[in-house]
Scaffold this motif. Structure first.
Motif, PDB file in Angstrom:
ATOM      1  N   TRP A   1     -17.650  -0.197   0.796  1.00 48.95           N
ATOM      2  CA  TRP A   1     -16.473  -0.981   0.472  1.00 48.95           C
ATOM      3  C   TRP A   1     -16.626  -2.439   0.515  1.00 48.95           C
ATOM      4  O   TRP A   1     -16.175  -3.409  -0.475  1.00 48.95           O
ATOM      5  N   TYR A   2     -17.148  -2.988   1.769  1.00 46.96           N
ATOM      6  CA  TYR A   2     -17.665  -4.305   1.781  1.00 46.96           C
ATOM      7  C   TYR A   2     -18.449  -4.769   0.535  1.00 46.96           C
ATOM      8  O   TYR A   2     -18.286  -6.010   0.062  1.00 46.96           O
TER       9      TYR A   2
ATOM     10  N   SER B   1      -7.775  -0.419   0.186  1.00 49.08           N
ATOM     11  CA  SER B   1      -8.377   0.347   1.276  1.00 49.08           C
ATOM     12  C   SER B   1      -7.414   1.168   1.857  1.00 49.08           C
ATOM     13  O   SER B   1      -7.557   2.528   2.088  1.00 49.08           O
TER      14      SER B   1
ATOM     15  N   PHE C   1     -10.236  -1.955   9.197  1.00 48.08           N
ATOM     16  CA  PHE C   1     -10.177  -2.451   7.853  1.00 48.08           C
ATOM     17  C   PHE C   1      -9.912  -3.998   7.916  1.00 48.08           C
ATOM     18  O   PHE C   1     -10.575  -4.810   7.090  1.00 48.08           O
TER      19      PHE C   1
ATOM     20  N   SER D   1       0.696  -1.200  -0.046  1.00 45.61           N
ATOM     21  CA  SER D   1       0.143   0.056  -0.132  1.00 45.61           C
ATOM     22  C   SER D   1       0.782   1.186  -0.054  1.00 45.61           C
ATOM     23  O   SER D   1       0.444   2.156  -0.775  1.00 45.61           O
TER      24      SER D   1
ATOM     25  N   VAL E   1      -7.481  -6.437  -0.759  1.00 47.12           N
ATOM     26  CA  VAL E   1      -8.593  -5.731  -0.317  1.00 47.12           C
ATOM     27  C   VAL E   1      -8.363  -4.602   0.568  1.00 47.12           C
ATOM     28  O   VAL E   1      -8.612  -3.542   0.773  1.00 47.12           O
TER      29      VAL E   1
ATOM     30  N   VAL F   1     -18.865  -3.630  -2.531  1.00 45.51           N
ATOM     31  CA  VAL F   1     -18.290  -3.601  -3.745  1.00 45.51           C
ATOM     32  C   VAL F   1     -16.948  -4.620  -3.774  1.00 45.51           C
ATOM     33  O   VAL F   1     -17.002  -5.213  -4.860  1.00 45.51           O
ATOM     34  N   PHE F   2     -16.488  -4.659  -2.653  1.00 44.96           N
ATOM     35  CA  PHE F   2     -15.303  -5.821  -2.701  1.00 44.96           C
ATOM     36  C   PHE F   2     -15.778  -7.082  -2.739  1.00 44.96           C
ATOM     37  O   PHE F   2     -15.201  -8.142  -3.331  1.00 44.96           O
TER      38      PHE F   2
ATOM     39  N   LEU G   1     -12.894  -6.823   6.688  1.00 50.03           N
ATOM     40  CA  LEU G   1     -12.483  -7.037   5.389  1.00 50.03           C
ATOM     41  C   LEU G   1     -11.745  -8.442   5.069  1.00 50.03           C
ATOM     42  O   LEU G   1     -11.459  -8.694   3.659  1.00 50.03           O
TER      43      LEU G   1
ATOM     44  N   LEU H   1     -16.918   4.590   5.335  1.00 53.20           N
ATOM     45  CA  LEU H   1     -16.382   3.852   3.666  1.00 53.20           C
ATOM     46  C   LEU H   1     -16.485   2.372   4.062  1.00 53.20           C
ATOM     47  O   LEU H   1     -16.628   1.697   2.962  1.00 53.20           O
ATOM     48  N   LEU H   2     -16.532   1.811   5.220  1.00 49.26           N
ATOM     49  CA  LEU H   2     -16.593   0.278   5.246  1.00 49.26           C
ATOM     50  C   LEU H   2     -17.829  -0.707   4.629  1.00 49.26           C
ATOM     51  O   LEU H   2     -17.571  -1.416   3.969  1.00 49.26           O
TER      52      LEU H   2
ATOM     53  N   PHE I   1      -6.265   4.067  -0.309  1.00 50.19           N
ATOM     54  CA  PHE I   1      -7.299   4.954  -0.431  1.00 50.19           C
ATOM     55  C   PHE I   1      -7.177   6.216   0.625  1.00 50.19           C
ATOM     56  O   PHE I   1      -7.207   7.476   0.465  1.00 50.19           O
TER      57      PHE I   1
END
Length: 289
Positions: free
Chosen positions: A139-140, A158, A226, A97, A154, A142-143, A230, A135-136, A161
């Motif tokens: 995100w969850y 994240s 996260f 990342s 994932v 979409v992912f 995730l 955002l969680l 971002f």
């Protein structure tokens, strides 16, 4: 032949008095620094001591500093709790990342500084200000549709971002502090705009890159939320893995302290290695020229 000697100039009494008055202030300042360092270092020192004790020794005040040390907690952490895998997961996510954030953020910061896109930089920083918990849920969703939930990717995406705006913001201030004459000299010597970035601006931006890297790695390394939502049991990172030592019946304090010591050691070593760049990197945008 006679030689004349120049009279030695005596120090101004006012300067001597100021120096004498400064000594107590210096002592007080040094004492204050020592006290602050002890306050911040004592919890980590206590954690290291507790990681070498049993649970019985931790709960016994008479054995706070005098006890028989044991490495059993560290052996248990790696042998029975799969901590080596979690450590590897954290390293992979933090390095990947941070690398992606630098790869995208450093050129973007140079462009923002070069073409005076200050408002765009503020818009990017807005993504860093938004609470991550908001955002969680999207995100969850979409992912999960993409089949990425439970994988290391994932977490990498994240963390990028959140880390990318931070890198861009820090590096924009650094690039703005570089003298414009250096870029103009490069153009006169036949370099293109991209050439001035690669051969002039980028080598001079090492302190800023080190600062941005350290802050991005620290965020990724310490992020709990996260990873909790995730990932699955095979891709957990160290912050979530610490919860394995907490059960309904009680807390394994000895194992928890050993696991926390293992988790904090790499990031402390990294911070010590990069700390000489941090001050210059964070204050680079304070002056121009």
């Amino acid at each position: 032949m006679t030689t004349s000697t120049m009279p030695r100039k005596s120090m101004n009494p006012a300067i001597k008095a100021r120096k004498r008055r400064a000594r107590p202030a210096d002592i007080a300042r040094m004492a204050l620094i020592v006290v602050v360092c002890l306050v911040f270092a004592f919890p980590y020192f206590w954690m290291l001591l507790a990681s070498l004790k049993t649970n019985v020794q931790i709960s016994d005040p008479s054995q706070t500093f005098v006890f028989t040390p044991t490495l059993e907690n560290y052996v248990r952490v790696f042998e029975t709790n799969n901590y080596g895998q979690y450590l590897t997961n954290s390293i992979v996510v933090a390095v990947a990342s941070t690398g992606i954030s630098l790869l995208l953020g450093v050129p973007a910061a140079w462009a923002i500084a070069r073409f005076n896109m200050g408002k765009f930089n503020g818009l990017i920083l807005l993504a860093r200000i938004v609470p991550a918990i908001l955002l969680l849920v999207p995100w969850y969703y979409v992912f999960s549709l993409a089949g990425l939930v439970g994988t290391s990717w994932v977490l990498v995406i994240s963390h990028v971002f959140v880390g990318l705006p931070l890198v861009t913001w820090i590096m924009t201030g650094f690039f703005r502090s570089l003298p414009e004459e250096l870029r103009e000299a490069g153009l006169v010597d036949g370099l293109t705009e991209a050439g001035t970035f690669l051969r002039i601006s980028l080598p001079l931006s090492v302190p800023g890159i080190a600062t941005a890297s350290m802050l991005s790695v620290i965020f990724s390394w310490n992020n709990f939320l996260f990873s909790l939502v995730l990932t699955d049991s095979t891709t957990l990172t160290l912050p979530v893995a610490l919860y394995q030592f907490m059960a309904y019946a009680g807390v394994d304090w000895a194992g928890l302290m050993a696991a926390a010591a293992v988790m904090s050691a790499p990031i402390i070593l990294f911070a010590l290695f990069a700390q000489r760049y941090v001050v210059s990197g964070l204050t680079a945008g304070a002056t121009k020229g």
